[in-house]
Design a protein around this motif. Structure first.
Motif: not given
Length: 378
Positions: A19-29
């Motif tokens: 979950a944190p990694l998915v949020v990382f990607y979405w936040r960054g993009t």
């Protein structure tokens, strides 16, 4: 390990890592799009995002069968590179779609309480009406493994096949444009409500405390939801014997609590990233989380977890389970992948041996067979 231990391990890695990694990607993009996609004109940026998202989504939906056939016959290196490129482009399209719809709502309804509630009031009842509430969920309650057999598969609301071309086109467009946008309506409503009532932006310290608070509330709800999924599954089966509508109503109510916890977890992690990951250099921070998020997930064979695609119908089963049983199967997914690869290897080996035997049998002439017989007797 027992099935219960697998379930616990799946839930832990889904909540703590995936979950944190998915949020990382979405936040960054999302942040990079804010910075680079027509930054001087918010309205144009929003509508271009919507257009990019819908075009990419529809393209990959329509091409899913062709992509599966193309990469099925390629060597493993081409399959890995091609499939991960597919995930990267598809995820970019989905984030664009979400960002565009979200910003359009902000532009035309504002971010005050009624403007925020409006998207939720519109989105959630329509999702209930279309029986698509389950699709609002994301990681950690939904984890997608990069399995070869279903890597490019994207389901639709009414399950029409390409053989029925006209209805398939309508179904795909409806699922992508309407259902996909309604999901954003619900997320925006819940997210901005958390902004209004949990986060105080007057000081950085209060803001950080608010993000910790939303993450804590979200994880508490998700842990409770995950612990109660077996009793909920039992009750769901009982209600099905009464009437299917009773089962759907119960599952939708249960899923609404899960959705709130899901959004709260994302909100908290997103805000903590803003506060702790290179806060003095926002662009570098966005690039960092974008790269780490998708890169590590792909290495974990869970890159598809960043995608919000396909459609599951409320009241039906998903992966042979009721919708109150959440798809957090990371380790079980790895086991399935290893098992599929092993079975494929055994099948290919067995086919090779059988072909060799047939070839040997065919190549023996009558004289050679007679010689073999005399040799056997000797």
């Amino acid at each position: 390990m027992t099935p219960l231990v697998y379930k616990i391990a799946d839930a832990v890695i889904s909540c703590v890592v995936i979950a944190p990694l998915v949020v990382f990607y979405w936040r960054g993009t999302w942040g990079l799009l804010d910075r680079y996609l027509i930054p001087g004109n918010e309205s144009a940026s929003a509508w271009v995002s919507v257009l990019i998202g819908i075009v990419i989504n529809l393209s990959f939906n329509f091409c899913q069968g062709a992509l599966a056939k193309v990469f099925e016959k390629r060597n493993i290196l081409i399959r890995i590179v091609g499939s991960r490129l597919y995930t990267g482009v598809f995820a970019f399209g989905i984030v664009n779609h979400w960002r565009g719809v979200w910003l359009v709502w902000n532009l035309y309804s504002g971010t005050a309480a009624w403007g925020v509630a409006g998207s939720l009031i519109v989105g959630l009842p329509l999702m209930v009406f279309f029986r698509t509430v389950f699709n609002i969920l994301a990681a950690p309650l939904v984890v997608a493994m990069d399995l070869d057999s279903e890597y490019f598969a994207v389901s639709t609301r009414f399950h029409f096949k390409p053989d029925n071309l006209e209805f398939y086109l309508y179904d795909t467009c409806f699922t992508t444009v309407v259902i996909g946008s309604l999901i954003v309506f619900v997320w925006r409503g819940v997210w901005n409500m958390l902004d209004l009532y949990f986060i105080n932006e007057n000081t950085m310290q209060k803001s950080i405390h608010g993000h910790y608070g939303t993450a804590l509330v979200g994880y508490s709800i998700l842990i409770l939801i995950l612990c109660l999924q077996y009793p909920a599954n039992f009750l769901s089966n009982k209600l099905l014997k009464v009437h299917k509508i009773a089962k759907i109503v119960f599952e939708d109510i249960y899923l609404c609590f899960a959705i709130f916890g899901n959004v709260a977890v994302w909100h908290g992690i997103w805000g903590l990233c803003d506060s702790y990951i290179l806060p003095e250099n926002p662009i570098a921070s966005k690039w960092f989380t974008h790269t780490i998020g998708i890169g590590v997930l792909m290495l974990m064979l869970s890159g598809n977890s960043v995608l919000v695609r396909g459609c599951v119908v409320d009241g039906e089963k998903h992966k042979n389970e009721n919708l109150v049983m959440f798809s957090t199967g990371y380790f079980s997914g790895l086991m399935k992948l290893c098992s599929d690869r092993h079975n494929k290897s055994v099948t290919l080996h067995g086919e090779t041996v059988r072909n060799c035997k047939e070839t040997d049998t065919v190549s023996d002439t009558p004289d050679e067979q007679e010689e073999d017989t005399r040799t056997a007797f000797l």
